[in-house]
Design a protein around this motif. Sequence first.
Motif, PDB file in Angstrom:
ATOM      1  N   GLY A 345     -25.232  -4.896 -14.441  1.00  0.00           N
ATOM      2  CA  GLY A 345     -25.735  -5.306 -13.139  1.00  0.00           C
ATOM      3  C   GLY A 345     -25.081  -4.615 -11.964  1.00  0.00           C
ATOM      4  O   GLY A 345     -25.624  -4.601 -10.858  1.00  0.00           O
ATOM      5  N   VAL A 346     -23.892  -4.021 -12.171  1.00  0.00           N
ATOM      6  CA  VAL A 346     -23.208  -3.327 -11.082  1.00  0.00           C
ATOM      7  C   VAL A 346     -22.250  -2.301 -11.677  1.00  0.00           C
ATOM      8  O   VAL A 346     -21.718  -2.498 -12.777  1.00  0.00           O
ATOM      9  N   PHE A 347     -22.057  -1.212 -10.961  1.00  0.00           N
ATOM     10  CA  PHE A 347     -21.153  -0.139 -11.367  1.00  0.00           C
ATOM     11  C   PHE A 347     -20.043  -0.045 -10.328  1.00  0.00           C
ATOM     12  O   PHE A 347     -20.285   0.232  -9.154  1.00  0.00           O
ATOM     13  N   VAL A 348     -18.801  -0.316 -10.736  1.00  0.00           N
ATOM     14  CA  VAL A 348     -17.634  -0.137  -9.868  1.00  0.00           C
ATOM     15  C   VAL A 348     -17.146   1.285 -10.089  1.00  0.00           C
ATOM     16  O   VAL A 348     -16.656   1.634 -11.170  1.00  0.00           O
ATOM     17  N   THR A 349     -17.257   2.142  -9.069  1.00  0.00           N
ATOM     18  CA  THR A 349     -17.146   3.579  -9.273  1.00  0.00           C
ATOM     19  C   THR A 349     -16.359   4.265  -8.166  1.00  0.00           C
ATOM     20  O   THR A 349     -16.257   3.766  -7.039  1.00  0.00           O
ATOM     21  N   HIS A 350     -15.824   5.451  -8.498  1.00  0.00           N
ATOM     22  CA  HIS A 350     -15.147   6.302  -7.528  1.00  0.00           C
ATOM     23  C   HIS A 350     -16.127   7.118  -6.699  1.00  0.00           C
ATOM     24  O   HIS A 350     -15.723   7.836  -5.793  1.00  0.00           O
ATOM     25  N   CYS A 351     -17.404   7.047  -7.007  1.00  0.00           N
ATOM     26  CA  CYS A 351     -18.456   7.718  -6.233  1.00  0.00           C
ATOM     27  C   CYS A 351     -18.499   9.228  -6.450  1.00  0.00           C
ATOM     28  O   CYS A 351     -18.953   9.974  -5.569  1.00  0.00           O
ATOM     29  N   GLY A 352     -18.035   9.717  -7.598  1.00  0.00           N
ATOM     30  CA  GLY A 352     -18.261  11.122  -7.932  1.00  0.00           C
ATOM     31  C   GLY A 352     -19.754  11.373  -8.070  1.00  0.00           C
ATOM     32  O   GLY A 352     -20.535  10.460  -8.362  1.00  0.00           O
ATOM     33  N   TRP A 353     -20.168  12.619  -7.867  1.00  0.00           N
ATOM     34  CA  TRP A 353     -21.603  12.914  -7.844  1.00  0.00           C
ATOM     35  C   TRP A 353     -22.272  12.639  -9.189  1.00  0.00           C
ATOM     36  O   TRP A 353     -23.369  12.084  -9.238  1.00  0.00           O
ATOM     37  N   ASN A 354     -21.628  13.004 -10.282  1.00  0.00           N
ATOM     38  CA  ASN A 354     -22.243  12.747 -11.586  1.00  0.00           C
ATOM     39  C   ASN A 354     -22.384  11.261 -11.849  1.00  0.00           C
ATOM     40  O   ASN A 354     -23.397  10.809 -12.399  1.00  0.00           O
ATOM     41  N   SER A 355     -21.383  10.489 -11.464  1.00  0.00           N
ATOM     42  CA  SER A 355     -21.474   9.043 -11.618  1.00  0.00           C
ATOM     43  C   SER A 355     -22.569   8.468 -10.732  1.00  0.00           C
ATOM     44  O   SER A 355     -23.290   7.538 -11.123  1.00  0.00           O
ATOM     45  N   THR A 356     -22.717   9.020  -9.529  1.00  0.00           N
ATOM     46  CA  THR A 356     -23.788   8.581  -8.640  1.00  0.00           C
ATOM     47  C   THR A 356     -25.150   8.819  -9.272  1.00  0.00           C
ATOM     48  O   THR A 356     -26.030   7.936  -9.275  1.00  0.00           O
ATOM     49  N   LEU A 357     -25.341  10.014  -9.848  1.00  0.00           N
ATOM     50  CA  LEU A 357     -26.611  10.312 -10.515  1.00  0.00           C
ATOM     51  C   LEU A 357     -26.832   9.408 -11.721  1.00  0.00           C
ATOM     52  O   LEU A 357     -27.947   8.938 -11.964  1.00  0.00           O
ATOM     53  N   ASP A 358     -25.773   9.175 -12.494  1.00  0.00           N
ATOM     54  CA  ASP A 358     -25.901   8.281 -13.657  1.00  0.00           C
ATOM     55  C   ASP A 358     -26.360   6.895 -13.215  1.00  0.00           C
ATOM     56  O   ASP A 358     -27.183   6.253 -13.880  1.00  0.00           O
ATOM     57  N   SER A 359     -25.813   6.426 -12.098  1.00  0.00           N
ATOM     58  CA  SER A 359     -26.185   5.097 -11.616  1.00  0.00           C
ATOM     59  C   SER A 359     -27.627   5.076 -11.118  1.00  0.00           C
ATOM     60  O   SER A 359     -28.359   4.109 -11.347  1.00  0.00           O
ATOM     61  N   ILE A 360     -28.043   6.141 -10.448  1.00  0.00           N
ATOM     62  CA  ILE A 360     -29.437   6.230 -10.001  1.00  0.00           C
ATOM     63  C   ILE A 360     -30.371   6.239 -11.202  1.00  0.00           C
ATOM     64  O   ILE A 360     -31.387   5.518 -11.237  1.00  0.00           O
TER      65      ILE A 360
END
Length: 455
Positions: A345-360
Amino acid sequence: MSITKNAHVAAFAFPFGSHPTTLLHLVKQLAAASPQVQFSYFNTKSSNQKVSSKVDSTHAHESNIKIYDVDDGVPQGHVFSGNPIELIEFFVKATPGNFRKRLEEVETEMGMKATCLLTDAFLWFSVEMAEEKGIPWLAYWAAGPSSISLHLYIDVLRAKLGSDSGRIQNLDQTLDFIPGMSEIRASDLPTEILQLNGLFSRMLYNMSNTINRASVVLLNSFDGIDFIVENDLKSKLKMLLNIGPFPLPNAMTVTEDHSGCLSWLSHQAAASVAYISFGTIFTPPPPELVALAEAMEEKQVPYLWSFRDNSKRQLLQGFFERTSRIGKVVEWAPQSQVLSHPSVGVFVTHCGWNSTLDSIMGGVPMICMPFFADQMINRRLMENVWQIGVGVKGVFAKSGLVEVLDLVLWKDEGKKMRENIGRMKERAYTAVAENGSSTENFKSLTSIITSSKFN
């Protein structure tokens, strides 16, 4: 179209963070699509060892790819201080000689000159090597369009904001003097953009001033993620191709889920789990880790925590033991698949670009804990522009984390974020579908590396 015989694409990796992994994913996709082309992938030995364990096996056995080691510049017997910048600066000192020497050796071994250089954009010297050889330079940018746009405006930013020391007078000043940047603030800028006090900063500055000489700039992004920024980039670069997001979640088979993350998620309620991961380079400082753990425990949120830093694991051992009924901690998780699981339901993340794309691609809203580089910019985009995530207000403490967990998981604002990211997910999958914009751009890329007009 005329096809070049004996086409040979030499790929140069920047061996830190997620850079070498995504470049190798791209090389493997190109090799599968262009079996008549030979690919050489150059990276440091230690990075090659790490990358080989991460890259999906979909194209693992392509016979037209060979992987080579280059010198990392680290002196024999050197004792590592623990600061990642130290290794980066050793590597930068070794460039471009390490790549030039190894490429010449490989060309001799293969009996084939390189007909194209496909390199991480950070490796700016690639344009000079390509021009010497009379071949195209394809620059791969491992982050999003906003961050590369800021690099193109590096001299404007320095003139507007600052000082030679890199100190910004007004941290709240917005960058509305740059197209598409009205929500980005001066405080979001990476220090490397405003300072020239190290080899890595100078490497990025040189890249900023040479990227417009690339035959093509490739982004792991998709058309429409930011029309204003993309159109401005296209006006300044010879050719811009969005070819992402990649790799897709289904590129990794479930059999690679050695830690049992996906089977564990299958026993959790829909959209209930917090997935926590801070990338491969940094872990939050102990006070922030403790605050996050305390907030999770107070709210009794089910969690899947990808925790790589064993030196800090003991700090939270009591938390992991007390919450073992509702949580799971692993050293590694198949992130793209985890974020595509309906239980998250939520991703606690450092906001790296690959992680951002994975979340999208997974349609999962984010709680943002950025550290450095483009991560603050990505956080601002998620929160203020795309409205698919939220940062913790003020001091990073338990109370703030409790507030944002409530907001994302249970309040109307979180529902709105899920709707917004759901629409972005749809656009992203449309881009990589048959006849989608990224699919067509990838076809253009394969034509470029095989076309005699570029060689």
